[in-house]
Structure formats: C-alpha cells, structure tokens
Enzyme design. Structure first.
Site, mmCIF file in Angstrom:
data_model
loop_
_atom_site.group_PDB
_atom_site.id
_atom_site.type_symbol
_atom_site.label_atom_id
_atom_site.label_comp_id
_atom_site.label_asym_id
_atom_site.label_seq_id
_atom_site.Cartn_x
_atom_site.Cartn_y
_atom_site.Cartn_z
ATOM 1 N N SER A 107 0.852 -1.199 0.000
ATOM 2 C CA SER A 107 0.000 0.000 0.000
ATOM 3 C C SER A 107 0.880 1.239 0.000
ATOM 4 C CB SER A 107 -0.870 -0.005 1.257
ATOM 5 O OG SER A 107 -1.445 1.279 1.450
ATOM 6 N N TYR A 137 -2.246 -1.026 10.247
ATOM 7 C CA TYR A 137 -2.350 -1.529 8.867
ATOM 8 C C TYR A 137 -1.053 -1.259 8.113
ATOM 9 C CZ TYR A 137 -3.843 -1.534 3.928
ATOM 10 O OH TYR A 137 -3.939 -1.749 2.576
HETATM 11 P P1 NAP Z 1 -11.290 -5.799 -0.913
HETATM 12 O O1 NAP Z 1 -12.186 -5.352 -2.007
HETATM 13 O O2 NAP Z 1 -11.473 -5.251 0.459
HETATM 14 O O3 NAP Z 1 -11.303 -7.403 -0.846
HETATM 15 C C1 NAP Z 1 -10.516 -8.064 0.112
HETATM 16 C C2 NAP Z 1 -10.249 -9.468 -0.363
HETATM 17 O O4 NAP Z 1 -9.466 -10.138 0.646
HETATM 18 C C3 NAP Z 1 -11.531 -10.266 -0.553
HETATM 19 O O5 NAP Z 1 -11.368 -11.171 -1.608
HETATM 20 C C4 NAP Z 1 -11.650 -11.001 0.779
HETATM 21 O O6 NAP Z 1 -12.375 -12.234 0.675
HETATM 22 C C5 NAP Z 1 -10.187 -11.257 1.120
HETATM 23 N N1 NAP Z 1 -10.017 -11.413 2.559
HETATM 24 C C6 NAP Z 1 -10.448 -10.566 3.531
HETATM 25 N N2 NAP Z 1 -10.183 -11.094 4.743
HETATM 26 C C7 NAP Z 1 -9.588 -12.288 4.530
HETATM 27 C C8 NAP Z 1 -9.111 -13.317 5.372
HETATM 28 N N3 NAP Z 1 -9.191 -13.247 6.702
HETATM 29 N N4 NAP Z 1 -8.590 -14.421 4.807
HETATM 30 C C9 NAP Z 1 -8.533 -14.530 3.469
HETATM 31 N N5 NAP Z 1 -8.949 -13.601 2.610
HETATM 32 C C10 NAP Z 1 -9.482 -12.494 3.132
HETATM 33 O O7 NAP Z 1 -9.761 -5.574 -1.348
HETATM 34 P P2 NAP Z 1 -9.072 -4.353 -2.098
HETATM 35 O O8 NAP Z 1 -9.507 -3.058 -1.510
HETATM 36 O O9 NAP Z 1 -9.150 -4.571 -3.549
HETATM 37 O O10 NAP Z 1 -7.550 -4.566 -1.615
HETATM 38 C C11 NAP Z 1 -6.745 -5.589 -2.148
HETATM 39 C C12 NAP Z 1 -5.352 -5.443 -1.541
HETATM 40 O O11 NAP Z 1 -4.841 -4.141 -1.825
HETATM 41 C C13 NAP Z 1 -5.339 -5.576 -0.025
HETATM 42 O O12 NAP Z 1 -4.143 -6.211 0.374
HETATM 43 C C14 NAP Z 1 -5.344 -4.131 0.459
HETATM 44 O O13 NAP Z 1 -4.766 -3.997 1.722
HETATM 45 C C15 NAP Z 1 -4.513 -3.472 -0.621
HETATM 46 N N6 NAP Z 1 -4.766 -2.045 -0.830
HETATM 47 C C16 NAP Z 1 -6.029 -1.574 -1.061
HETATM 48 C C17 NAP Z 1 -6.217 -0.229 -1.331
HETATM 49 C C18 NAP Z 1 -7.571 0.337 -1.686
HETATM 50 O O14 NAP Z 1 -7.706 1.577 -1.721
HETATM 51 N N7 NAP Z 1 -8.561 -0.474 -1.995
HETATM 52 C C19 NAP Z 1 -5.120 0.648 -1.327
HETATM 53 C C20 NAP Z 1 -3.855 0.143 -1.074
HETATM 54 C C21 NAP Z 1 -3.681 -1.203 -0.838
HETATM 55 P P3 NAP Z 1 -13.983 -12.274 0.966
HETATM 56 O O15 NAP Z 1 -14.633 -11.542 -0.185
HETATM 57 O O16 NAP Z 1 -14.322 -13.718 0.978
HETATM 58 O O17 NAP Z 1 -14.174 -11.558 2.267
#
Ligand code: NAP
Length: 252
Positions: free
Chosen positions: A146, A159
């Site tokens: 991130s 985080y």
């Molecule tokens: P998201 O839409 O919140 O989805 C999270 C994913 O992780 C889902 O597939 C979820 O599965 C899975 N997950 C959650 N808890 C889990 C657990 N305990 N065990 C296994 N799987 C789990 O994700 P996103 O926002 O696209 O983010 C993806 C990655 O990018 C993450 O690592 C996040 O920290 C990082 N990130 C996100 C942002 C942002 O702005 N969105 C920015 C920087 C970095 P279920 O659907 O089954 O719950």
C-alpha cells in the site's frame, strides 16, 4: 495470451483488485485459482465471468487469519490444480488478500492488531514458504502492499505496519528465489475503488481523487495491469522491487 499454459493463485480474488487481477491473468491465458475467505458467491461469480470470457478458473476457500488457513488454502489449491492439470505446479502467486484497519492508534485493540498482522503479513510469508515446493522455475510472485507505507495516515498505523512487513518479503526472498529464475516484487496501490460504500459518495471520491497526480481514484484494473506485467516474461529482469501503482500519489 502470453500466460497460456501457466497456473496462477490470486488471494482475495472475490472482490476489488484481486478480482481484476484474476480476470486479467485469465484473459492472458492462465488457469486461475480464485481465492476467497467468506464470499463464496462472489468468488463463483468471478469464475463464471472468467469462463464466459473463454478463460479457466476455480474457486478456493481459506480464512488466512486462522492458524490452519494456509494449509486449507494449499489443500484446495492442490485439489483444483491436480484435477485440471494433473500436477500441483504453480507459475504465478499474487498475495493480494488483505484487511484494512480504519481505527485510530489509541483505539486499536491487540486482537485487531493481531488480525491485521495475521492476514496481511504472516499469511503471505507462510504462503510463499508453502508455495516454494510447487513453484515452477521462472515463476512470479507479486505481493500487494500500500502507498500507506510511504504516506502518513493516523487511522491506519497498524495496517501500515503490516504492509511495511509484507514489503520485506520481496527484498529478502528475491535472492533465495533468483537461482531458479523466480522473481518476487511488491506492488503498492493508492486509493483504489473497491466495494466500500465510500466510493458511492461523490464528494468523498472527489477528495480522494485529489491525492493522485491524475486527479482520479484508481480502478482495480489500473493495478491489475501492473501485476500482469510483473507476472509476465517481460518482467524477468525485475526482482525485489517496490513498484508504485498509486497514480502518482507518492509524488507528494
Ligand atoms: P477488498 O475489495 O477489500 O477485498 C478483500 C479481499 O481479501 C476479498 O477477496 C476477501 O475475501 C479477502 N479477505 C479478507 N479477509 C480475509 C481473510 N481473513 N482471509 C482470506 N482472505 C481475506 O480488497 P481491495 O480493496 O481490492 O484490496 C486488495 C489489496 O490491496 C489488499 O491487500 C489491500 O490492503 C490493498 N490495498 C487496497 C487499497 C484500496 O484503496 N482499496 C489501497 C492500497 C492497498 P472475501 O470476499 O471472501 O471476504
């Protein structure tokens, strides 16, 4: 179809960026294991979408916040791969699954802290450890971090710590894996549209957009395309790298 004949595991592929990464790798020809924790229906939807587009995928469940999560993941992965390819060989691993904090440091409980570390940092380490026996020579590993490891946010200290930890994997595993031609890199997204309701509030989106040099929030595909490059043969000369996929947010 530069990934034809390749196999891929994308953790957290039921939603958000993981979903876009799974679809992009499948578009490129890979057989994709679509991992999820609880949302089986969403993971099945991703598999259906991939198949509709002419690709190949299967869903794998595992809660990566539990002690046996990685074992459960690899049991499901081995079963799915063996059924379809006759082998458990893996060419691409994307450690994308993650949980956000959203709690000021003063209110973060030890349980919340442990959960963040377990899913975001501990699981990727043990997934790589387990994957070593399955990874083909020339395989690719991409870990999703991130931009918050470079930009201060008082509500996301724990985080950001977990993401700081996950970034160490690329640096130190790169030398272990290089003799086999396996690369490992970190991709750091900025604010990227996912299913969070905040992206339905125009004023909030406008405010978040201002953080990017391009004056918009990231789309999951913006990050998926970067991951797809790192997963391809074209990225053979990059390993141990931190790749900024924040849309210029880190420019300040
Ligand atoms: P998201 O839409 O919140 O989805 C999270 C994913 O992780 C889902 O597939 C979820 O599965 C899975 N997950 C959650 N808890 C889990 C657990 N305990 N065990 C296994 N799987 C789990 O994700 P996103 O926002 O696209 O983010 C993806 C990655 O990018 C993450 O690592 C996040 O920290 C990082 N990130 C996100 C942002 C942002 O702005 N969105 C920015 C920087 C970095 P279920 O659907 O089954 O719950």
């Amino acid at each position: 179809m530069r990934l034809t004949g390749r196999t891929a595991l994308v953790t957290g592929a039921s939603r958000g960026m993981g979903r876009a990464i799974a679809r992009r790798l499948a578009d490129d020809g890979a057989l994709v294991a679509v991992h999820y924790a609880t949302n089986a229906d969403l993971a099945d939807e991703v598999v259906t979408l991939i198949e509709k587009d002419g690709g190949r995928a299967f869903a794998v469940q595992a809660d990566l916040g539990t002690p046996d999560g990685v074992d459960v993941l690899f049991d499901g992965l081995a079963e799915g791969l063996t059924e379809r390819t006759g082998s458990t060989e893996l060419d691409i691993l994307v450690n994308n699954a993650g949980v956000m904090g959203g709690t000021p440091a003063g209110e973060t409980t030890p349980e919340q802290f442990d959960r963040l570390m377990a899913v975001n940092a501990k699981a990727p380490f043990f997934i790589i450890q387990r994957a070593m026996a399955h990874l083909a020579d020339g395989a690719r590993i991409v870990n999703i971090s991130s931009g918050l490891t470079r930009v201060a946010n008082p509500d996301e200290i724990a985080y950001a710590m977990s993401k700081g930890a996950v970034e160490q994997l690329a640096l130190h595993f790169a030398k272990v894996l290089a003799p086999r031609g396996i690369t490992i890199n970190t991709v750091a997204p900025g604010i990227t549209r996912n299913g969070n309701p905040v992206f339905d509030i125009p004023e909030a989106v406008e405010q978040m957009a201002r953080l990017s040099a391009f004056n918009r929030v990231g789309e999951p595909e913006d990050v998926a395309d970067v991951v797809a490059f790192l997963a391809s043969a074209d990225a053979r000369w990059m390993t141990g790298a931190f790749v900024d996929a924040t849309g210029g947010t880190l420019l300040g």
